[in-house]
Design an enzyme around this catalytic site. Structure first.
Site, short mmCIF file in Angstrom:
data_model
loop_
_atom_site.label_atom_id
_atom_site.label_comp_id
_atom_site.label_asym_id
_atom_site.label_seq_id
_atom_site.Cartn_x
_atom_site.Cartn_y
_atom_site.Cartn_z
N GLU A 115 0.83 -1.22 0.00
CA GLU A 115 0.00 0.00 0.00
C GLU A 115 0.85 1.26 0.00
O GLU A 115 0.40 2.34 -0.37
CB GLU A 115 -0.92 0.01 1.24
N ARG A 153 18.92 7.26 -22.42
CA ARG A 153 19.05 7.42 -23.87
C ARG A 153 19.49 8.82 -24.26
O ARG A 153 19.86 9.08 -25.40
CB ARG A 153 17.73 7.06 -24.57
N ASP A 168 13.07 13.81 -31.26
CA ASP A 168 11.97 13.16 -30.54
C ASP A 168 10.89 14.15 -30.13
O ASP A 168 11.15 15.32 -29.92
CB ASP A 168 12.51 12.53 -29.24
C1 4FV Z 1 3.61 5.03 -9.09
C2 4FV Z 1 3.18 5.92 -10.09
C3 4FV Z 1 2.79 4.07 -8.36
C4 4FV Z 1 1.91 3.08 -5.33
C5 4FV Z 1 1.91 2.08 -4.24
C6 4FV Z 1 3.57 1.46 -5.85
C7 4FV Z 1 2.62 2.44 -6.48
C8 4FV Z 1 2.88 0.99 -4.63
N1 4FV Z 1 4.92 5.23 -8.92
N2 4FV Z 1 4.28 6.61 -10.51
N3 4FV Z 1 1.96 6.07 -10.62
N4 4FV Z 1 3.37 3.44 -7.30
O1 4FV Z 1 1.61 3.85 -8.69
O2 4FV Z 1 5.29 6.19 -9.79
O3 4FV Z 1 3.81 0.87 -3.59
#
Ligand code: 4FV
Length: 247
Positions: A115, A153, A168
Site C-alpha cells: 500500500e 538514452r 523526438d
Molecule cells: C507510481 C506511479 C505508483 C503506489 C503504491 C507502488 C505504487 C505501490 N509510482 N508513478 N503512478 N506506485 O503507482 O510512480 O507501492
C-alpha cells in the site's frame, strides 16, 4: 552516470540493463545500475520488510528501518545523491526532467510495494517524489525503469545517430512539439505512397514538411504544448502563419 535502485525485485531491472539501447550502453559502462534489496537489511530471520498498517485498513505497509539502512548503505558506497521515491503523489515525470537528470551524477530510486511506505522513512530520507502518471501500479519498479530509460538514452554516446534524440517528441530541440510521422521502405504499402516531399531529396522542403506535420499533430492532440511553445517564443512567424491556416 550511476543509478541506484532500492527494490524487492532487483531481477526486474534486467529489462533495461540487458536489452536494447540502454542495455548496450550499460555494457559500454556509459551508465551503471546498482540494485539493493531492503530484505538484506531486515532484522528478523523471516527477512520481514512489511507489516500491518497502524489504525487498521487493507494491505501492508513497508517498514522504515530496512529501507533506511538500504539508503545509508548506498550513500556509504557512492556518497550523497538525491533520493527519489516513485509515487502517484509525486511530481509528474516528463522530458524536461529526463534531460535534467541526464545532466546529473545520478539518483537513488526507491521502489515501493504494497500500500505504501512508513511516512517516517519518507520524511527522513526522501528528497523528491516522482510520478509516472495518474494511475496506481503494484510497485515503483516499472515507473523507475521508464524514467531510467528516458534519461539514459539522452546520455552522450548512447544513441548511435547522435541526432536522433533531438527529433523526438517533447525534445526542447523541436520546441517541445510532438514528432512528425515517420516512413521507410517500401515506398508503396497497401497502395499508400510515401509523401513525395520525403523522396525529393530537398532537405529544406523536408524539414518544413516535418515542422508543419509536428504543428498539425500537436495542435490536434496536444494544443497545450502549442500554447507552451508559443509562450516560450519557440514558434516562428512561419509557424504562426501555418497554424493560422488551421482555423
Ligand atoms: C507510481 C506511479 C505508483 C503506489 C503504491 C507502488 C505504487 C505501490 N509510482 N508513478 N503512478 N506506485 O503507482 O510512480 O507501492
Amino acid at each position: 552516470m550511476r543509478i541506484d535502485v532500492i527494490t524487492l525485485f532487483p531481477e526486474l531491472f534486467t529489462a533495461i540493463t540487458d536489452a536494447g539501447v540502454t542495455g548496450r550502453a550499460h555494457a559500454q559502462a556509459l551508465w551503471s545500475l546498482h540494485a539493493v534489496n531492503p530484505r538484506d537489511f531486515s532484522q528478523d530471520i523471516h527477512r520481514t520488510v512489511d507489516d500491518r498498517p497502524y489504525g487498521g485498513g487493507p494491505g501492508m505497509v513497508m517498514m522504515a528501518e530496512p529501507l533506511g539502512k538500504a539508503v545509508e548503505s548506498i550513500k556509504d558506497a557512492r556518497g550523497d545523491a538525491p533520493v527519489v521515491l516513485l509515487s502517484p503523489i509525486g511530481k509528474q515525470f516528463n522530458q524536461t526532467l529526463a534531460e535534467e537528470t541526464s545532466r546529473s551524477a545520478g539518483v537513488v530510486f526507491v521502489c515501493g510495494r504494497y500500500e505504501g511506505i512508513d511516512q517516517r522513512f519518507i520524511d527522513k530520507y526522501v528528497d523528491e517524489q516522482w510520478s509516472l502518471g495518474d494511475f496506481v501500479l503494484s510497485g515503483g519498479e516499472i515507473a523507475a525503469m521508464a524514467m531510467i530509460d528516458a534519461t539514459v538514452r539522452l546520455l552522450p554516446g548512447v544513441l548511435n545517430h547522435s541526432d536522433s534524440a533531438l527529433q523526438d517528441s517533447f525534445q526542447t530541440s523541436i520546441s517541445g512539439l510532438l514528432d512528425s510521422p515517420h516512413f521507410t521502405r517500401p515506398d508503396v504499402f497497401d497502395n499508400i505512397k510515401v509523401p513525395d516531399v520525403l523522396l525529393s531529396g530537398n532537405h529544406a522542403r523536408i524539414a518544413r514538411w516535418r515542422r508543419e506535420q509536428s504543428l498539425l499533430l500537436t495542435e490536434k492532440n496536444r494544443p497545450d504544448l502549442i500554447r507552451a511553445a508559443r509562450a516560450r517564443g519557440d514558434l516562428s512567424r512561419e509557424d504562426e502563419v501555418f497554424l493560422g491556416t488551421l482555423v
